[in-house]
Write an enzyme that holds these catalytic residues in place. Structure first.
Site, PDB file in Angstrom:
ATOM      1  N   ASP A  81       0.814  -1.216   0.000  1.00  0.00           N
ATOM      2  CA  ASP A  81       0.000   0.000   0.000  1.00  0.00           C
ATOM      3  C   ASP A  81       0.845   1.263   0.000  1.00  0.00           C
ATOM      4  O   ASP A  81       0.373   2.308   0.421  1.00  0.00           O
ATOM      5  CB  ASP A  81      -0.964   0.006   1.191  1.00  0.00           C
ATOM      6  CG  ASP A  81      -0.236  -0.014   2.533  1.00  0.00           C
ATOM      7  OD1 ASP A  81       0.997  -0.175   2.555  1.00  0.00           O
ATOM      8  OD2 ASP A  81      -0.912   0.155   3.567  1.00  0.00           O
TER       9      ASP A  81
ATOM     10  N   LYS B 103       4.937   1.653  15.940  1.00  0.00           N
ATOM     11  CA  LYS B 103       3.841   2.470  16.496  1.00  0.00           C
ATOM     12  C   LYS B 103       3.952   2.680  18.009  1.00  0.00           C
ATOM     13  O   LYS B 103       3.187   2.074  18.792  1.00  0.00           O
ATOM     14  CB  LYS B 103       2.501   1.845  16.145  1.00  0.00           C
ATOM     15  CG  LYS B 103       2.329   1.708  14.639  1.00  0.00           C
ATOM     16  CD  LYS B 103       0.939   1.377  14.213  1.00  0.00           C
ATOM     17  CE  LYS B 103       0.851   1.251  12.713  1.00  0.00           C
ATOM     18  NZ  LYS B 103       1.023  -0.087  12.154  1.00  0.00           N
TER      19      LYS B 103
ATOM     20  N   ASP C  97       1.911   6.205   2.056  1.00  0.00           N
ATOM     21  CA  ASP C  97       1.048   5.060   2.352  1.00  0.00           C
ATOM     22  C   ASP C  97      -0.366   5.484   1.952  1.00  0.00           C
ATOM     23  O   ASP C  97      -0.887   6.460   2.493  1.00  0.00           O
ATOM     24  CB  ASP C  97       1.136   4.744   3.858  1.00  0.00           C
ATOM     25  CG  ASP C  97       0.260   3.578   4.273  1.00  0.00           C
ATOM     26  OD1 ASP C  97      -0.802   3.356   3.670  1.00  0.00           O
ATOM     27  OD2 ASP C  97       0.638   2.883   5.235  1.00  0.00           O
TER      28      ASP C  97
HETATM   29  N1  GDD Z   1      -0.234 -11.264   3.474  1.00  0.00           N
HETATM   30  C1  GDD Z   1      -0.573 -10.487   4.486  1.00  0.00           C
HETATM   31  N2  GDD Z   1      -1.090 -11.048   5.618  1.00  0.00           N
HETATM   32  N3  GDD Z   1      -0.428  -9.141   4.372  1.00  0.00           N
HETATM   33  C2  GDD Z   1      -0.775  -8.372   5.418  1.00  0.00           C
HETATM   34  C3  GDD Z   1      -1.312  -8.894   6.609  1.00  0.00           C
HETATM   35  C4  GDD Z   1      -1.489 -10.307   6.694  1.00  0.00           C
HETATM   36  O1  GDD Z   1      -1.962 -10.871   7.696  1.00  0.00           O
HETATM   37  N4  GDD Z   1      -1.570  -7.851   7.441  1.00  0.00           N
HETATM   38  C5  GDD Z   1      -1.203  -6.732   6.787  1.00  0.00           C
HETATM   39  N5  GDD Z   1      -0.732  -7.034   5.559  1.00  0.00           N
HETATM   40  C6  GDD Z   1      -0.243  -6.106   4.530  1.00  0.00           C
HETATM   41  C7  GDD Z   1      -1.203  -4.970   4.245  1.00  0.00           C
HETATM   42  O2  GDD Z   1      -2.083  -5.343   3.192  1.00  0.00           O
HETATM   43  C8  GDD Z   1      -0.270  -3.843   3.842  1.00  0.00           C
HETATM   44  O3  GDD Z   1       0.026  -3.869   2.450  1.00  0.00           O
HETATM   45  C9  GDD Z   1       1.008  -4.146   4.613  1.00  0.00           C
HETATM   46  O4  GDD Z   1       0.934  -5.506   5.034  1.00  0.00           O
HETATM   47  C10 GDD Z   1       1.188  -3.248   5.851  1.00  0.00           C
HETATM   48  O5  GDD Z   1       0.026  -3.326   6.637  1.00  0.00           O
HETATM   49  P1  GDD Z   1      -0.742  -2.014   7.137  1.00  0.00           P
HETATM   50  O6  GDD Z   1      -1.902  -2.484   7.933  1.00  0.00           O
HETATM   51  O7  GDD Z   1      -0.972  -1.084   6.015  1.00  0.00           O
HETATM   52  O8  GDD Z   1       0.340  -1.442   8.158  1.00  0.00           O
HETATM   53  P2  GDD Z   1       0.622   0.061   8.553  1.00  0.00           P
HETATM   54  O9  GDD Z   1       0.524   0.962   7.387  1.00  0.00           O
HETATM   55  O10 GDD Z   1      -0.177   0.388   9.758  1.00  0.00           O
HETATM   56  O11 GDD Z   1       2.180  -0.019   9.034  1.00  0.00           O
HETATM   57  C11 GDD Z   1       3.141  -0.611   8.195  1.00  0.00           C
HETATM   58  O12 GDD Z   1       3.515   0.277   7.152  1.00  0.00           O
HETATM   59  C12 GDD Z   1       4.158   1.492   7.589  1.00  0.00           C
HETATM   60  C13 GDD Z   1       4.499   2.275   6.337  1.00  0.00           C
HETATM   61  O13 GDD Z   1       3.344   2.608   5.659  1.00  0.00           O
HETATM   62  C14 GDD Z   1       4.376  -0.992   9.045  1.00  0.00           C
HETATM   63  O14 GDD Z   1       5.223  -1.766   8.231  1.00  0.00           O
HETATM   64  C15 GDD Z   1       5.106   0.255   9.560  1.00  0.00           C
HETATM   65  O15 GDD Z   1       6.292  -0.123  10.218  1.00  0.00           O
HETATM   66  C16 GDD Z   1       5.431   1.174   8.398  1.00  0.00           C
HETATM   67  O16 GDD Z   1       6.051   2.382   8.869  1.00  0.00           O
HETATM   68 MG    MG Z   2      -0.255   0.826   5.469  1.00  0.00          MG
END
Ligand code: GDD
Ligand code: MG
Length: 360
Positions: free
Chosen positions: A112, A163, A224
């Site tokens: 994403d 986080k 993001d």
């Molecule tokens: N296959 C799979 N299985 N993918 C997953 C799962 C799962 O169970 N859970 C989440 N994802 C995927 C989401 O679809 C997304 O593309 C990515 O992993 C990150 O998940 P988000 O839910 O979007 O996390 P975030 O945005 O709160 O935080 C993450 O991204 C940040 C940057 O945008 C973390 O990686 C942070 O450390 C980072 O700064």
């Molecule tokens: Mg994200």
């Protein structure tokens, strides 16, 4: 690592996209449209441009949407394979679940983030430092919603804090961009068959064990797209040319506007930058743009105005309506002289009454 290595990637695309509701009620987050292209197409184009053509999608939720939009993505110059979790396994577990298909060093991407990060320079950094896991870092003004990453002067990882809670002090504004280069051998060490967080478990453990792991940064566009305002902002940035990408919107360019087919009505009413899908009708005296995206089959009524806005397919905008700074999902119906603004997001099939005012 050989020169031909790091030509594989895993994209994490198994999240539910909760924060992007109501848009993700209609379509899985990895394939929401950006300038009328499925989001993941931008990531695949970036990977291909840096020589990464063997791509594995780690997914668990609404996989059919993704298959329908992208298939094996041969048209984007890559080969896309799907590895599906029966239960979501988290960011680490999702990668671990696909590890049998990986060898050598692999890119891992959060599915994403819209970015033009220079993956070639990152790969060189990884090789030059003998790194076994490298995280792309970006500076942000407010890092709390992300993974905070501390490094020493040479870039070695010192701490990964996902986080932090409100009472924890903020120690850096460098965050995890969700772009990694990692030895598949290390990924294999994650426990199989249970949920694992790459941010909370995998990286902290590498640091604790002293495995050579680095943070890397170089100026890049990065966002993001996982919230409605970020999803719209990303498209405004694409329209403004702030993102280097070789993936163009569908259609041909005329005076700063991308037109997928002949517009029914006059193209004089379109002010670029704009993207206009197939079979769009624009009524007399209506104005589209600057900074508008219209999905295929949209109908814009006479005298209506659409600016800084994203409309999915089949949206019908009534006479004299005014849509600014908003996102409208598929087949919504906006009444005559309605006014919609300020980060309003309308769900698929939404009906807005004549003269209604939302977010203005
Ligand atoms: N296959 C799979 N299985 N993918 C997953 C799962 C799962 O169970 N859970 C989440 N994802 C995927 C989401 O679809 C997304 O593309 C990515 O992993 C990150 O998940 P988000 O839910 O979007 O996390 P975030 O945005 O709160 O935080 C993450 O991204 C940040 C940057 O945008 C973390 O990686 C942070 O450390 C980072 O700064
Ligand atoms: Mg994200």
């Amino acid at each position: 690592m050989s020169g031909a290595d790091a030509t594989q990637a895993v994209i994490l695309a198994g999240g539910q996209g909760t924060r992007l509701r109501p848009l993700t009620l209609a379509r899985a987050k990895p394939v929401v449209p950006l300038l009328n292209r499925p989001f993941l197409a931008y990531q695949l184009a970036l990977l291909r441009d840096h020589g990464v053509t063997d791509v594995i999608l780690a997914c668990s939720y609404r996989v059919d949407d993704v298959r329908e939009a992208l298939g094996h993505a041969e048209h984007l110059g890559v080969h896309l394979r799907y590895v599906i979790e029966t239960e979501p396994l988290g960011t680490g577990g999702g990668v671990r679940n696909a590890v049998d298909l990986m060898r050598g060093t692999v890119f891992v991407l959060n599915g994403d983030v819209l970015t033009d990060a220079d993956l070639t320079v990152m790969r060189r950094f990884h090789q030059a430092n003998g790194s076994r896991a490298t995280i792309f870092l970006v500076p942000v003004a407010d890092p709390r919603a992300y993974g905070l990453v501390e490094t020493d002067a040479a870039g070695r990882l010192l701490r990964f804090r996902e986080k932090p809670t409100a009472d924890e002090p903020i120690t850096t504004n460098m965050i995890n961009a969700g772009i990694y280069l990692i030895d598949a051998e290390l990924l294999r060490r994650m426990p199989a068959g249970r949920a694992v967080s790459i941010e909370r478990e995998f990286f902290p453990q590498l640091i604790a064990e002293g495995v050579p792991s680095f943070g890397f940064t170089t100026p890049a566009y990065w966002r993001d797209i996982g919230s409605p305002s970020a999803y719209r902002a990303a498209q405004m940035d694409l329209l403004d040319g702030r993102v280097r990408t070789t993936l163009m919107p569908p259609g041909e360019r005329h005076d700063g506007a991308w037109l997928e087919s002949a517009v029914c009505g006059s193209t004089d009413r379109i002010t670029g930058p704009a993207v206009v899908g197939d079979g769009v009708e624009i009524g007399r005296g209506a104005r589209v743009g600057p900074r508008a995206v219209l999905g295929s089959g949209c109908r814009i009524g006479a005298g209506a105005h659409v600016e800084n806005a994203v409309l999915w397919e089949g949206v019908c905008v009534g006479e004299g309506a005014r849509l600014t700074n908003c996102v409208v999902a598929t087949d919504a119906h906006i009444g005559a002289h309605a006014e919609i603004g300020a980060d309003v997001v309308l769900e698929p099939g939404a009906v807005v009454a004549d003269r209604a005012r939302l977010g203005v």
